[in-house]
Design an enzyme around this catalytic site. Structure first.
Site, PDB file in Angstrom:
ATOM      1  N   TYR A   1      -9.386  14.238  -8.673  1.00 37.99           N
ATOM      2  CA  TYR A   1      -8.498  13.524  -9.594  1.00 37.99           C
ATOM      3  C   TYR A   1      -7.740  14.495 -10.498  1.00 37.99           C
ATOM      4  CZ  TYR A   1      -7.136  10.364 -13.422  1.00 37.99           C
ATOM      5  OH  TYR A   1      -6.451   9.667 -14.374  1.00 37.99           O
TER       6      TYR A   1
ATOM      7  N   ASN B   1       2.577   4.714 -11.806  1.00 37.71           N
ATOM      8  CA  ASN B   1       1.288   4.539 -12.464  1.00 37.71           C
ATOM      9  C   ASN B   1       0.137   4.320 -11.488  1.00 37.71           C
ATOM     10  OD1 ASN B   1      -0.548   3.688 -14.794  1.00 37.71           O
ATOM     11  ND2 ASN B   1      -0.474   1.810 -13.581  1.00 37.71           N
TER      12      ASN B   1
ATOM     13  N   ASP C   1       0.868  -1.170   0.000  1.00 39.84           N
ATOM     14  CA  ASP C   1       0.000   0.000   0.000  1.00 39.84           C
ATOM     15  C   ASP C   1       0.909   1.225   0.000  1.00 39.84           C
ATOM     16  OD1 ASP C   1      -1.713   2.105   0.416  1.00 39.84           O
ATOM     17  OD2 ASP C   1      -2.650   1.277   2.221  1.00 39.84           O
TER      18      ASP C   1
ATOM     19  N   LYS D   1      -3.675  15.108 -10.599  1.00 38.92           N
ATOM     20  CA  LYS D   1      -2.894  14.869 -11.808  1.00 38.92           C
ATOM     21  C   LYS D   1      -2.180  16.140 -12.284  1.00 38.92           C
ATOM     22  CE  LYS D   1      -3.613  10.473 -12.320  1.00 38.92           C
ATOM     23  NZ  LYS D   1      -2.501   9.501 -12.160  1.00 38.92           N
TER      24      LYS D   1
END
Length: 257
Positions: free
Chosen positions: A161, A95, A67, A165
């Protein structure tokens, strides 16, 4: 795997390698000659299947489970990836991430933090650990973050999100400057919509619009992102750092008016 591949002799760690994009990246790295450590958190079976395929084709692959929201786990995975392949790590692909849908009006701080911790803080911690290792080896190394076209054009319900990013892209630019003297190049790849099993049934209208908007008339494939990551980790990109490589089939080149 190829002894003449672009990544022959390299050792790579791919995080989130149990998912579709991660599997595509790991396969392409192996096909180009790299030994690959596939990290996963929950998709252990999928990661193991990919590793088995790599080994069956003559490549070298191991699966590491952790994790990565635990900073110590980030350092452990990076160190273990190197230890499994002779003490070297030449490429890291960050990733691992999550992409939940949640409107801002109802979003909790806990939901926000889950995305930021998973998609951004893990990138920071894994990159820091990898760069410290790469600094002490001949040839340095490369780090590639998988960002998203949503770093520039977030979709509704993806505020957390998109923000994470966007920060990943900026982190790469900062890291490229600070780790450059260590011989470490840092870049990002920003995918568009990548096809997966069941996507067309689950989101038919979105798939139709993406295909229509794409200059090449299709969705992306995991291997498309793998190709971009291979390029950035290879000698062909030796003067490329701090760059965001958009891989979206030309959708972002389309006019918005």
């Amino acid at each position: 795997m190829s002894e003449r591949g672009l990544l022959h002799g390299q050792v790579a760690l791919v995080t989130g390698a149990g998912g579709g994009i991660g599997r595509g990246i790991a396969r392409r790295f192996a096909e180009e000659g790299a030994a690959v450590a596939l990290h996963c958190r929950t998709s252990t079976e999928s990661a193991r299947e990919t590793a088995d395929r790599i080994r069956a084709s003559g490549g070298a692959a191991v699966v590491l489970r952790a994790d990565l929201t635990d900073e110590d786990a980030c350092r452990r995975v990076v160190a273990e990836a190197a230890d499994r392949f002779g003490g070297r790590l030449t490429a890291l692909v960050n990733n691992a991430g999550v992409q939940p849908v949640r409107e801002l009006a109802g979003m909790t701080v806990a939901e926000w933090r889950t995305v930021v911790d998973t998609d951004l803080t893990t990138v920071f911690a894994c990159t820091q650990a990898a760069a410290e290792l790469m600094r002490d080896q001949d040839g340095g190394g490369t780090v590639t973050h998988v960002a998203s076209v949503e770093a520039r054009s977030p979709a509704p319900g993806h505020a957390h999100y998109g923000a994470a990013k966007a920060a990943v892209v900026t982190h790469a630019r900062s890291a490229a400057q600070e780790y450059g003297p260590w011989g470490v190049r840092v870049n990002t790849v920003s995918p568009g919509l990548i096809d997966r099993e069941g996507l067309a049934d689950a989101w038919p209208e979105g798939v139709r619009r993406w295909r229509q908007a794409s200059a090449v008339g299709r969705l992306g494939r995991p291997e498309d992102i793998g190709d971009a990551c291979v390029f950035l980790a290879s000698r062909l990109a030796s003067w490329v750092t701090g760059h965001d490589l958009v891989v979206d089939g030309g959708v972002s080149a389309r006019p918005t008016w």
